[in-house]
Write an enzyme that holds these catalytic residues in place. Structure first.
Site, PDB file in Angstrom:
ATOM      1  N   LEU A 210       0.438 117.655 -44.500  1.00 47.65           N
ATOM      2  CA  LEU A 210       0.900 116.922 -45.698  1.00 47.65           C
ATOM      3  C   LEU A 210       0.710 115.444 -45.441  1.00 47.65           C
ATOM      4  O   LEU A 210       1.208 114.944 -44.432  1.00 47.65           O
ATOM      5  CB  LEU A 210       2.411 117.090 -45.832  1.00 47.65           C
ATOM      6  CG  LEU A 210       3.057 118.242 -46.572  1.00 47.65           C
ATOM      7  CD1 LEU A 210       4.564 117.995 -46.570  1.00 47.65           C
ATOM      8  CD2 LEU A 210       2.550 118.376 -48.003  1.00 47.65           C
ATOM      9  N   HIS A 211      -0.006 114.751 -46.303  1.00 54.45           N
ATOM     10  CA  HIS A 211      -0.043 113.289 -46.141  1.00 54.45           C
ATOM     11  C   HIS A 211      -0.331 112.515 -47.415  1.00 54.45           C
ATOM     12  O   HIS A 211      -0.278 111.300 -47.415  1.00 54.45           O
ATOM     13  CB  HIS A 211      -1.069 112.890 -45.068  1.00 54.45           C
ATOM     14  CG  HIS A 211      -2.489 112.959 -45.560  1.00 54.45           C
ATOM     15  ND1 HIS A 211      -3.159 114.140 -45.728  1.00 54.45           N
ATOM     16  CD2 HIS A 211      -3.354 111.990 -45.931  1.00 54.45           C
ATOM     17  CE1 HIS A 211      -4.385 113.905 -46.176  1.00 54.45           C
ATOM     18  NE2 HIS A 211      -4.532 112.599 -46.316  1.00 54.45           N
ATOM     19  N   ARG A 212      -0.636 113.215 -48.521  1.00 59.24           N
ATOM     20  CA  ARG A 212      -0.954 112.497 -49.761  1.00 59.24           C
ATOM     21  C   ARG A 212       0.246 111.687 -50.218  1.00 59.24           C
ATOM     22  O   ARG A 212       1.373 112.214 -50.238  1.00 59.24           O
ATOM     23  CB  ARG A 212      -1.269 113.487 -50.885  1.00 59.24           C
ATOM     24  CG  ARG A 212      -2.484 114.283 -50.666  1.00 59.24           C
ATOM     25  CD  ARG A 212      -3.738 113.555 -51.102  1.00 59.24           C
ATOM     26  NE  ARG A 212      -4.839 114.101 -50.348  1.00 59.24           N
ATOM     27  CZ  ARG A 212      -5.914 113.434 -49.956  1.00 59.24           C
ATOM     28  NH1 ARG A 212      -6.055 112.173 -50.282  1.00 59.24           N
ATOM     29  NH2 ARG A 212      -6.853 114.006 -49.272  1.00 59.24           N
ATOM     30  N   ASP A 286      -2.587 119.470 -48.186  1.00 63.39           N
ATOM     31  CA  ASP A 286      -3.032 118.595 -49.271  1.00 63.39           C
ATOM     32  C   ASP A 286      -4.267 117.806 -48.848  1.00 63.39           C
ATOM     33  O   ASP A 286      -4.662 116.849 -49.502  1.00 63.39           O
ATOM     34  CB  ASP A 286      -1.902 117.668 -49.749  1.00 63.39           C
ATOM     35  CG  ASP A 286      -1.343 116.768 -48.655  1.00 63.39           C
ATOM     36  OD1 ASP A 286      -1.931 116.683 -47.549  1.00 63.39           O
ATOM     37  OD2 ASP A 286      -0.308 116.122 -48.918  1.00 63.39           O
TER      38      ASP A 286
END
Ligand code: UD1
Length: 368
Positions: A210-212, A286
């Site tokens: 997850l990093h968006r 993501d």
């Protein structure tokens, strides 16, 4: 064939695996690649370890720009790249992907095009999410608009470019260069046995990333995404290598408790990540690159986004979208369906995801 001078730009983590095969192919055909690292990503885990894993040469120019706001980071890349470009006078500037460094270097180059006689090639052209809230979408559209040669990873990119009025004679299908690196590194990644090292059973765990900004920059979004991952982890051990942006937001929102039940790790090197992916029953992400890598490896993937700029991974690959907006129940339901489908044994991958994209890229540079 005259030797070409190629200024090849890499800035952030997802760029390194895209430039490595292009540099190798360019050298093999007698050209002169000049590697420019903008320094958008700078620490060992986000940058240096990728240079080691991918056997990348040390950058010929390191611009050292580091983190900052979009304007600050983009402007610093532009300021630092302009004199390098003027001094090196390459035949081509090759930019890859959709990060701030990609657009910054393309923009500098187009302004000096006439003065220096340089042209721009964009690797991974034509992908579109249609979502202008994503910084990457802005970077992609604008980079494609100023590029002389648009090199696409899949044929579904072509109508996107035609719809924007980009002349078809600038566009070439070359296939997916990320998969060149994946196939090249897979045997060495397997030897690492990252799952074994973490005490996980092959095909007995899930991997998530997850990093968006849309998933991690507000407490509401991050809470929903992590609740979904915890629900999946109740069925299946779930490993979550934490991107620095996400780690920072977890701390800022005081969300350490929301990671309970997940196996969190620092960002992994390229080979360790491929080794972990290759043994996974399921991936939730993501990231754009992971949607492609899971399709190439036949591993079910749940994409934690509203839309994807890589629809071929849905139609021809192993990817599916989680219901949007993300909720605990939605993520769990998508993960269960994906697991039932299971891993794909026979290799069936999109056209041009064959390990030879970099060769086709260099041939297009030679012929254009
Ligand atoms: C950038 C790209 C994104 C890509 C992602 C992969 C843009 C607009 N976004 O997002 O498309 O998917 O890289 O990682 O270009 N940080 C470190 N060490 C580093 C680099 C960053 O700790 O080496 C931290 C910094 O605190 C920084 C934060 O991570 O503020 C975010 O980094 P940044 O480059 O701004 O964006 P990413 O979210 O990584």
């Amino acid at each position: 064939m005259a030797s070409l001078k190629l200024s090849i730009v890499a800035g952030a983590r997802p760029n390194f695996m895209k430039v490595a095969p292009v540099i190798r192919a360019a050298r093999a055909r007698g050209h002169e690649p000049i590697l420019v690292h903008t320094g958008q990503h700078y620490d060992d885990r986000m940058s240096d370890s990728f240079f080691r894993d991918l056997d990348l040469p040390a950058p010929d120019h390191h611009l050292g720009v580091g983190s900052g706001s979009h304007a600050d980071q983009t402007a610093r890349v532009m300021l630092a790249f302009e004199p390098v470009l003027a001094e090196t006078r390459p035949d081509w500037v090759v930019v890859v992907g959709d990060v701030n460094s990609t657009l910054a270097c393309a923009l500098v180059t187009v302004k000096l095009k006439t003065a220096l006689g340089v042209r721009i090639a964009h690797v991974e052209a034509g992908l579109r999410s249609g979502d202008w809230r994503m910084p990457e979408e802005i970077n992609r559209v604008l980079t494609d608009r100023v590029s002389d040669l648009l090199l696409t990873p899949s044929r579904d990119a072509h109508p996107n470019l035609a719809a924007e009025g980009i002349p078809g004679d600038r566009v070439r299908f070359v296939g997916n260069v990320m998969i060149d690196t994946l196939l090249h590194q897979l045997p060495r990644a397997r030897v690492l046995d990252e799952p074994g090292r973490l005490g996980l059973e092959r095909e007995g765990y899930a991997v998530a990333t997850l990093h968006r900004p849309s998933n991690v920059d507000t407490p509401e979004a991050l809470e929903a995404a992590l609740a979904g991952l915890r629900a999946v982890a109740a069925d299946l051990p779930l490993v979550l290598p934490l991107h620095p942006r996400t780690a920072k937001q977890v701390e800022r929102f005081g969300f350490e408790g929301h990671l309970e039940g997940l196996v969190t790790l620092p960002p992994l090197g390229y080979r360790a990540m491929v080794s972990l992916l290759e043994g996974a029953a399921l991936v939730l992400t993501d990231s754009g690159g992971l949607q492609e890598e899971t399709t190439a490896l036949g591993i079910p993937c749940v994409t934690l986004r509203e839309q994807t700029e890589r629809p071929i991974t849905l139609t021809e690959g192993t990817n599916r979208m989680a219901p949007w907006p993300l909720t605990e129940e939605g993520i769990l339901a998508a993960a269960r369906t994906a697991r039932q489908t299971g891993r794909r044994r026979a290799a069936r991958v999109p056209e041009g995801w064959d390990g030879k994209a970099a060769l086709r890229i260099v041939e297009e540079l030679e012929g254009s």
